[in-house]
Design a protein around this motif. Structure first.
Motif, short mmCIF file in Angstrom:
data_model
loop_
_atom_site.label_atom_id
_atom_site.label_comp_id
_atom_site.label_asym_id
_atom_site.label_seq_id
_atom_site.Cartn_x
_atom_site.Cartn_y
_atom_site.Cartn_z
N LEU A 146 -5.45 11.12 2.74
CA LEU A 146 -5.22 9.92 3.54
C LEU A 146 -5.07 8.69 2.65
O LEU A 146 -4.14 7.89 2.82
N GLN A 147 -5.98 8.51 1.71
CA GLN A 147 -5.93 7.33 0.85
C GLN A 147 -4.77 7.38 -0.13
O GLN A 147 -4.21 6.35 -0.48
N LEU A 148 -4.38 8.59 -0.50
CA LEU A 148 -3.28 8.71 -1.45
C LEU A 148 -1.94 8.41 -0.80
O LEU A 148 -1.10 7.71 -1.37
N HIS A 149 -1.72 8.93 0.41
CA HIS A 149 -0.42 8.77 1.06
C HIS A 149 -0.31 7.46 1.84
O HIS A 149 0.78 6.89 1.91
N LYS A 150 -1.41 6.99 2.42
CA LYS A 150 -1.37 5.76 3.20
C LYS A 150 -1.68 4.52 2.37
O LYS A 150 -1.57 3.40 2.87
N GLU A 151 -2.08 4.71 1.14
CA GLU A 151 -2.38 3.61 0.22
C GLU A 151 -3.42 2.67 0.83
O GLU A 151 -3.21 1.47 0.98
N CYS A 152 -4.54 3.26 1.21
CA CYS A 152 -5.64 2.50 1.78
C CYS A 152 -6.94 2.99 1.13
O CYS A 152 -6.94 3.98 0.39
N CYS A 153 -8.04 2.32 1.43
CA CYS A 153 -9.32 2.69 0.82
C CYS A 153 -10.44 2.35 1.79
O CYS A 153 -10.60 1.20 2.21
N GLY A 154 -11.22 3.35 2.16
CA GLY A 154 -12.33 3.14 3.08
C GLY A 154 -11.86 3.02 4.53
O GLY A 154 -10.68 3.13 4.84
N VAL A 155 -12.82 2.79 5.41
CA VAL A 155 -12.51 2.66 6.83
C VAL A 155 -11.96 1.28 7.13
O VAL A 155 -10.81 1.14 7.58
N HIS A 156 -12.76 0.25 6.89
CA HIS A 156 -12.32 -1.13 7.08
C HIS A 156 -11.88 -1.76 5.77
O HIS A 156 -10.98 -2.61 5.76
N SER A 157 -12.53 -1.36 4.69
CA SER A 157 -12.16 -1.85 3.36
C SER A 157 -12.80 -0.93 2.32
O SER A 157 -13.50 0.03 2.66
N TYR A 158 -12.58 -1.23 1.04
CA TYR A 158 -13.14 -0.41 -0.04
C TYR A 158 -14.66 -0.46 -0.06
O TYR A 158 -15.32 0.43 -0.61
N LYS A 159 -15.28 -1.46 0.57
CA LYS A 159 -16.74 -1.61 0.54
C LYS A 159 -17.44 -0.50 1.33
O LYS A 159 -18.63 -0.30 1.14
N ASP A 160 -16.70 0.19 2.19
CA ASP A 160 -17.32 1.28 2.94
C ASP A 160 -17.79 2.40 2.03
O ASP A 160 -18.80 3.07 2.32
N ASN A 230 -7.23 -2.70 1.39
CA ASN A 230 -7.13 -2.57 2.85
C ASN A 230 -7.71 -1.25 3.31
O ASN A 230 -7.62 -0.23 2.62
N GLY A 231 -8.30 -1.25 4.50
CA GLY A 231 -8.89 -0.05 5.05
C GLY A 231 -7.87 0.86 5.71
O GLY A 231 -6.73 0.46 6.01
N CYS A 232 -8.28 2.10 5.97
CA CYS A 232 -7.39 3.07 6.61
C CYS A 232 -7.37 2.95 8.13
O CYS A 232 -6.41 3.39 8.77
N LEU A 233 -8.42 2.39 8.72
CA LEU A 233 -8.45 2.24 10.17
C LEU A 233 -7.36 1.30 10.68
O LEU A 233 -6.71 1.62 11.69
#
Length: 334
Positions: A146-160, A230-233
């Motif tokens: 998910l993080q590799l293809h959607k270019e996101c990190c964490g649920v709301h942000s990387y702090k998760d 940016n988060g994945c949610l």
């Protein structure tokens, strides 16, 4: 049936084909976004989404089957004389088509109103996936992909990731990065931007490894500029609302073309009623101005002209007057 205007059958066929195409688009779009949305969820939430979208698949299949079969029905109707049975058939068909589209609109509206349920389910599922990142290989594969293809990190942000229970707590200067600094961010490799270089801090100090079990791998330390913040949610919610708007658009299109189909069908039925029992020329009179009546007759019976004296009864019903068919003009007796 007579065609009340030129190429009436072509317009009817075109409307039926458009409705069937809309049904095919509903199934295709739903299948595409179904695969996207379930990529964020666990098996339990996937079953929930499948239950909501199953009725959308049924709605699309009903549109395809109903209006493709209607093509065959209309081809047969054009070759038959309009009778009360034909009119009853068309009325039932229109009523059934309206029921299908109305139920489909209700289904789409129900899915639209359930958008918050999808968002909450995705949020709960993703947070649980972070807690089970190392204990469940399925969740590790899901998060990495998910993080590799959607270019996101964490649920709301990387702090998760840094707030996870199993994540080692940083001390001293590292606490500043957790509060919003630019150094010492712990996150999976898949949060890293393409082409970024992680810090050389691959091995955490001993006091940072106390909260990590023996089967866990230490996270590398990144800078804020080297990872996706940016988060994945939000990516999930954006795809969800795009899907819902497309569904609403297709459902409204099906309603629009159904209304057009109803108007054309009702117009054809009305014209058939007006022309039933008479020819195109009405109110025909003889040379003296007296009305003439033509009675329908089989092909082996001659056409008879009824004189005025035969219509002297006061209780005689109103008659429709018309000319004989041109093909039978030579057989008429005057």
């Amino acid at each position: 049936m007579r065609q009340p205007f030129r190429n009436a059958s072509v317009y009817i066929t075109l409307l039926l084909v458009i409705e069937a195409v809309i049904g095919l688009l509903l199934i295709s779009v739903t299948a595409y976004y179904h695969a996207i949305l379930t990529g964020y969820l666990s098996e339990i939430e996937c079953r929930l989404v499948h239950g909501y979208l199953l009725n959308i698949y049924i709605f699309g299949a009903q549109l395809i089957l109903t209006f493709l079969c209607s093509l065959s029905m209309w081809r047969r109707l054009w070759k038959r004389r309009c009778t009360p049975n034909i009119q009853l058939l068309l009325s039932i068909w229109l009523f059934y088509s309206c029921i299908i589209v109305a139920s489909g609109l209700g289904t789409v509206w129900n899915v639209y109103r359930s958008a918050k349920v999808f968002e909450n389910g995705a949020e709960t599922s993703l947070i649980r996936g972070i807690d089970m990142y190392y204990s469940c290989p399925e969740w590790k594969l899901l998060w990495d992909g998910l993080q590799l293809h959607k270019e996101c990190c964490g649920v709301h942000s990387y702090k998760d990731w840094m707030d996870a229970d199993w994540m080692p707590q940083q001390q001293d200067s590292d606490n500043c990065s957790k509060a919003g600094g630019t150094n010492g961010i712990l996150a999976p490799y898949t949060c890293c931007k393409r082409g970024c270089a992680s810090s050389t801090n691959q091995d955490m100090p001993g006091d940072q490894q106390q909260g990590v079990s023996h089967n866990q791998q230490p996270f590398p330390s990144f800078t804020l500029d080297s990872i996706h913040t940016n988060g994945c949610l939000p990516v999930f919610c954006k795809a969800l609302w795009r899907f819902l708007y497309i569904l609403l658009g297709l459902a409204l299109l099906s309603l629009k073309f159904l209304i057009m189909l109803c108007f054309v069908t009702k117009f054809i039925m009305q014209r058939q009623n007006e022309n039933d029992g008479c020819c195109d020329n009405v109110g025909l009179t003889d040379d003296d101005g007296f009305p003439l009546v033509v009675v329908k007759y089989p092909s082996n019976v001659r056409c008879l002209v009824i004189g005025e004296e035969d219509l002297a009864s006061d209780v005689a019903p109103d008659a429709h007057y018309c000319l004989c068919d041109e093909s039978a003009e030579d057989d008429c007796e005057h």
